[in-house]
Each structure stands twice: as structure tokens, then as C-alpha cells.
Design an enzyme around this catalytic site. Sequence first.
Site, short mmCIF file in Angstrom:
data_model
loop_
_atom_site.label_atom_id
_atom_site.label_comp_id
_atom_site.label_asym_id
_atom_site.label_seq_id
_atom_site.Cartn_x
_atom_site.Cartn_y
_atom_site.Cartn_z
N LYS A 79 1.02 -1.29 0.01
CA LYS A 79 -0.05 -0.20 -0.11
C LYS A 79 0.94 1.31 0.04
O LYS A 79 1.79 1.30 0.61
CB LYS A 79 -0.79 0.18 1.20
CG LYS A 79 -1.89 0.98 1.36
CD LYS A 79 -2.65 1.00 2.55
CE LYS A 79 -3.67 2.01 2.65
NZ LYS A 79 -4.57 1.70 3.84
N SER A 154 -9.42 2.16 3.37
CA SER A 154 -8.33 2.89 2.48
C SER A 154 -7.62 1.89 1.61
O SER A 154 -6.68 2.37 0.84
CB SER A 154 -7.48 3.82 3.01
OG SER A 154 -6.87 3.23 4.09
N SER A 178 -9.95 0.22 7.58
CA SER A 178 -9.25 0.31 6.05
C SER A 178 -8.43 -1.01 5.80
O SER A 178 -8.58 -1.06 4.60
CB SER A 178 -8.19 1.37 5.91
OG SER A 178 -8.68 2.65 6.46
#
Length: 466
Positions: A79, A154, A178
Site C-alpha cells: 500500500k 483505504s 481500512s
Amino acid sequence: MSHAVHSFTDDALGTLDATGVADALRAGEVSRREVIDAAIARTRAVDPTLNAVQIEAFAQAQTAPETVGVFAGVPAFIKDNVDVKGLPTAHGSVAFAPKPAKLTGEPAAQFLHSGVIALGKSRLPEFGLTASTEFADAPPTRNPWNPNYSTGASSGGSAALVAAGAVPIAHANDGGGSIRIPAAATGLVGLKTTRERMLDQPGARNLPVNLLAEGVVTRSVRDTANYVAAVEGFGKPSKWAPIGLVAGPSDTLRRIGVVRADILGRPVHPDNGAILDSAAKTLARLGHELVEVSLDLNPRFVDDFKRYWAGMALAQSLSMRIVERGSFDAERLDPFTRGLIQVAVRNPLASVASAWRLRSGTTIYDEQFDGIDVMLTPVLSHPSPLIGELDPNQPFDELFTKLVDYVGFTPLNNIGGGPGIAVPHGLLPIGLPGSVQLAAPRGDEATLLDLAYQLESESPFPRIFD
């Protein structure tokens, strides 16, 4: 654009999970180059539609040195809010021009310790502050089950790539849901670990309330279990007793509290409720005792979380002004980020008071387990929204109200520091995968993995390629 977008095919990756790929590599059934090339080809096939990749590092992956670990040689993505040496960290923002990181940060180092080979970095919404991977000035990241829908956030880019079969595992992190939100949206397993079990990003443990937890999204419970067992001892020692390897389901029976209303006491969408009912019946059929419970929270919790979240947005912006001095332009932040910052700026004392109240979150969280071993809840209050419904360009108050209506269960674990796992279960009428959350007292991830195994065995997860 209503059909599923995936890359599962008869190549070196096949339909294997990360554990299966690692086993095939160790057995010599496939070569590392075959596996990496297959993942690159798959990523190139799906990403023009999904928009899940922020930075490609394909050439580096093809020439990377041999790795060791439980997932040695398995392709993955990281990420794009953690540092990886030689790659820029954009945090999902266009408000600055990121430079290649000089060092690999602790969360990425812990992920790489499992032996994975990073193909690049995955997309997230700006600073990970909202629940859909959508942007003010760029194409959204789409859900591979149906690209008309959100992939969550996210860790939305990571989830999209794993669900679509581009890679079998990807790095993710969780500050309000997330890991669990995108896992739920895309039919993946997503474990948010107990606070400070895994390594944190710089400064996280100095926050008034550390909301953050690092982890992965996977397509099987065993991948998540193998991952945490392999990396939990990496780096600084944790105050928590090791989880160890939870290798499969046990026959231990638990008292499970079923939570049907969100943190404001509101019922969930009927479709999410039906998935919850199905999972509860499955667990009851296995012999567990299920009882109805409700969350015992002050309604002020939501406003306190909003103000604290706003304070984090302000702190992130101020940090970027220092770290990225000369290139950071606050005017280029997206409207939702600017709206959050304004909440903090307009009443800083209220933000401080909210942070102070949230520091009692561990006690409040622990109290939810009086008389029960585990909570079973929805992950989200309604099905994943269509692309555009959580667009960051809409008025801030309107969007924040939608987020509260959507994210009704996951933030409690971040405030309280407890573990929670999103487990796929069934299909929603709109064709997206269903999901439920299991939550346990702090430090008890082993119970969550055990119950997740039981759900997976009794009710196999939906597969995008069926």
C-alpha cells in the site's frame, strides 16, 4: 461495465492462494520467474479497468534476489502509504511531488519479511481518510466483482488486486476499518490486529490514540494466519503474547454476541442483516452459543471520532509541509481532506477534548465483552456503494454523513485497540460478496482466526471466477 473483472487463468498462479503458491515454489512445480511473470501479466490485464496500481516495480521484481520466509517468492503489492526504499510514497495525494524513499519503513520491512516479492505499490484515497478509493481528479479504483461499485478503502487498491487474482496477498493497514472495509467489499479476509502487535509507522505510537494497525488482505484464512505467525516476531518485541500459528479450526465452543445495530443504535440494511443472520446460523449449527447484544456506547463517540480524525488530517498536512517542503501545496488537497482540516482548525479545543475522551476507548471496548467471548457484527451498515456516491468532491458535511451511515462498526476496534476480522460470507443480491466481522478482546486474534476457519469450512467463500 457490470461484469466481473479478474485475471484467474491457467498459468503458474492458477487459483492458488499465497500459501499454495509458496508450496508450489518450494516443491519446484513452478519457478519464481514464472510466478512473477504471471502476476505481472495479470496485473497488466486488469489494472486498466480497476486503476489499483499506483507505482509499478515490475523490473525490480523480476531481478529481485531470492527471499526466504513463509511466502518466499510470492508476488504482492504494498500500500502506497508506507515507505519502500527506492520508491516514492504518494499517500494517494497530488498535493506534493514525492521523492524515492531512502529507507524501507518498518511496516513494509515486516511485510517483506514474509518473503513476498513486491511488484509495486497500490492505490489509496488521499491519506487514507475516507472509505472509498476515489479521487477528486483521477479515475477511481473499482471493485473487480462489479466495476460500477466501490472497492472500499483505504486499502482499496490492495483489495482490488487480490480479489481480481493479480496477486494472492497484499499489504494493507487500518485506521478506522481500512483493512476490513475493502476486504468486505471484495470478498477477502482482512484481519485488523490488536494495537501495537505489529510494527507501526513513524510517530503512530506517540499519538493521543493510536488508531493504526498493519496487516494484509488475502483470499483464505490460512494465508492470514500464516502471515501473522511468520511476521509477528519481526523487529521490536510486542507486549502481547504471540498468536502463533493457528493452522485450522478447533472444536472449542464460544459464547458469541450478535450485534445487529450500529454504534448509533441504528439497524443495518436488510441485505447486510441477512448475511449476518446466515453467519450466525452457521456458527449456531456448529454448536456455539449465540446471544443478542448491543453496543454500549455514548452517541458522542461518533462526533469524537470525527474530530479526532480531523485532527489527524491536520497533523498529516502539517507534517507534509515539513517533509515535502518546497513541493507541498495545500490548495491541491482534495475537498474532503480540506473539509476535515477545517473541522480541526475551527475548534481545536474540541478536537483536544475529543482525543482525551477517546483515550478511555480501551476500557469501553473491553466492557463490550462482559458475558461473551466474541462479537459477531456486520462489517458495514449497507452494501458497497456505487462509484460516485462517496466522491470526495461533494460537500464535506454531506459526504461525512454518508460515511457515518456506511462505516457503522469498524472504528470501535481502532479506538479500543482490539482485533477484528472481516470474513467473506455469501453473496448480496447485487452480486457482490457478503461479509461479517468477528471481534475479540485485545490480544485474542487466535480465537478470531479459529472462528474464521470454521466459517470458511462450513460455508466456503464466494469465488469471483465461478
